[in-house]
Motif scaffolding. Structure first.
Motif, mmCIF file in Angstrom:
data_model
loop_
_atom_site.group_PDB
_atom_site.id
_atom_site.type_symbol
_atom_site.label_atom_id
_atom_site.label_comp_id
_atom_site.label_asym_id
_atom_site.label_seq_id
_atom_site.Cartn_x
_atom_site.Cartn_y
_atom_site.Cartn_z
ATOM 1 N N VAL A 105 0.841 -1.202 0.000
ATOM 2 C CA VAL A 105 0.000 0.000 0.000
ATOM 3 C C VAL A 105 0.875 1.250 0.000
ATOM 4 N N LYS A 106 1.914 1.239 0.816
ATOM 5 C CA LYS A 106 2.825 2.388 0.864
ATOM 6 C C LYS A 106 3.452 2.625 -0.518
ATOM 7 N N SER A 160 2.188 1.832 -3.345
ATOM 8 C CA SER A 160 1.152 2.256 -4.285
ATOM 9 C C SER A 160 0.890 3.755 -4.231
ATOM 10 N N PHE A 161 1.110 4.350 -3.087
ATOM 11 C CA PHE A 161 0.902 5.797 -2.957
ATOM 12 C C PHE A 161 2.190 6.595 -3.152
ATOM 13 N N ALA A 162 3.341 5.992 -2.885
ATOM 14 C CA ALA A 162 4.625 6.702 -2.942
ATOM 15 C C ALA A 162 4.793 7.400 -4.291
ATOM 16 N N PRO A 163 5.357 8.575 -4.271
ATOM 17 C CA PRO A 163 6.014 9.272 -3.167
ATOM 18 C C PRO A 163 5.062 10.017 -2.233
ATOM 19 N N ALA A 164 3.767 10.005 -2.509
ATOM 20 C CA ALA A 164 2.803 10.664 -1.636
ATOM 21 C C ALA A 164 2.524 9.800 -0.404
ATOM 22 N N GLN A 165 1.879 10.400 0.562
ATOM 23 C CA GLN A 165 1.463 9.679 1.760
ATOM 24 C C GLN A 165 0.205 8.856 1.445
ATOM 25 N N ALA A 190 -6.724 4.418 3.905
ATOM 26 C CA ALA A 190 -6.239 3.804 5.143
ATOM 27 C C ALA A 190 -7.359 3.136 5.928
ATOM 28 N N SER A 191 -8.592 3.606 5.746
ATOM 29 C CA SER A 191 -9.716 3.021 6.470
ATOM 30 C C SER A 191 -10.347 1.838 5.732
ATOM 31 N N PHE A 192 -9.795 1.461 4.573
ATOM 32 C CA PHE A 192 -10.322 0.325 3.820
ATOM 33 C C PHE A 192 -10.214 -0.941 4.667
ATOM 34 N N PHE A 220 -2.846 8.025 -7.423
ATOM 35 C CA PHE A 220 -2.930 9.491 -7.364
ATOM 36 C C PHE A 220 -4.366 10.017 -7.332
ATOM 37 N N HIS A 221 -5.317 9.242 -7.831
ATOM 38 C CA HIS A 221 -6.695 9.721 -7.911
ATOM 39 C C HIS A 221 -7.307 9.985 -6.529
ATOM 40 N N TYR A 222 -6.728 9.431 -5.474
ATOM 41 C CA TYR A 222 -7.199 9.755 -4.129
ATOM 42 C C TYR A 222 -6.837 11.184 -3.755
#
Length: 190
Positions: free
Chosen positions: A77-78, A80-85, A91-93, A171-173
Motif C-alpha cells: 500500500v505504501k 502504491s501511494f509513494a512518493p505521496a502519503q 487507510a480506512s479500507f 494518485f486519484h485519491y
C-alpha cells in the motif's frame, strides 16, 4: 444512451483499452489512470498468480495467502501511494475484504492474465481513433510512466499524457478533480 467515456485504473486500463478497440460504437473516449499497457518482466507476477492454480490455489488462498497479505500488505500500500502519503480514505479500507479466499483467487487470476493481456492488446494500439487521455503519477512504482504511459502516448494517435507530479499509482485519491477534468476533456474531444 450513446457512447461513454470509459475510465480504467491500473489493470482496469486493459479493460478500457479492449472496450475502445472491440466496442467502438459504445466508446466515446478513454481516460486511463496508472495503466499497465505493455507486457514486461515482473518478478511479482509468478508468485502472485499461484492462488489461481486449481486445487493448489484453493489451499493457498485459504491458508498462507491471507497471512502473507497481512505481512506484505502495508508495504504494498505504501508503494502504491509513494512518493505521496497514504490517503486517509484508503487507510480506512477494511483489509480483511482483500484477503478473503475468493478475492485472493480472483486477484491471482487477474495477475496471471495481466502480461499476456497487455501483450495482445499492445499489438493493436495503433488502431485507436478516439480521444485518449493517459494520466500517470510521476513517481509511480507499480506501472512506471516511462515504460507504460510515455510509450503508449507515442503509439496512440492524438493521445495526451498528463503526468501528476509528486504522486504515485493511486494518485486519484489525492487529485480527484484532475481525473474529473480529464473525463470532461475527453467528452469535449469526443
Amino acid at each position: 444512451m450513446g457512447p461513454a467515456i470509459v475510465v480504467g485504473h491500473s489493470w482496469g486500463t486493459l479493460v478500457a483499452l479492449a472496450m475502445g478497440l472491440d466496442h467502438r460504437e459504445a466508446t466515446a473516449g478513454l481516460v486511463l489512470l496508472s495503466g499497465y499497457y505493455y507486457g514486461s518482466a515482473r518478478p511479482d507476477v509468478l508468485p502472485s498468480s499461484i492462488p489461481a492454480i486449481p486445487l493448489l490455489g484453493d489451499l493457498i488462498a485459504n491458508t498462507t495467502a491471507p497471512l502473507t497479505g497481512l505481512l506484505i500488505g502495508p508495504a504494498a500500500v505504501k508503494a502504491s501511494f509513494a512518493p505521496a502519503q497514504i490517503s486517509e480514505k484508503f487507510a480506512s479500507f477494511p483489509k480483511a475484504m482483500a484477503l478473503r479466499p475468493s478475492q485472493v483467487r480472483a486477484t491471482a487470476a487477474d495477475t496471471a492474465m495481466m502480461i499476456p493481456g497487455a501483450i495482445a492488446l499492445s499489438k493493436r494500439y495503433g488502431e485507436f481513433d478516439l480521444p485518449v487521455i493517459i494520466m500517470a503519477g510521476q513517481g509511480d512504482l507499480i506501472a512506471h510512466v516511462g515504460k507504460h504511459g510515455e510509450r503508449l502516448v507515442g503509439e496512440v494517435k492524438g493521445a495526451e499524457l498528463r503526468i501528476v507530479p509528486e504522486q504515485g499509482h493511486l494518485f486519484h485519491y489525492e487529485v480527484p478533480e484532475q481525473v474529473v477534468t480529464a473525463i470532461a476533456d475527453a467528452w469535449r474531444a469526443a
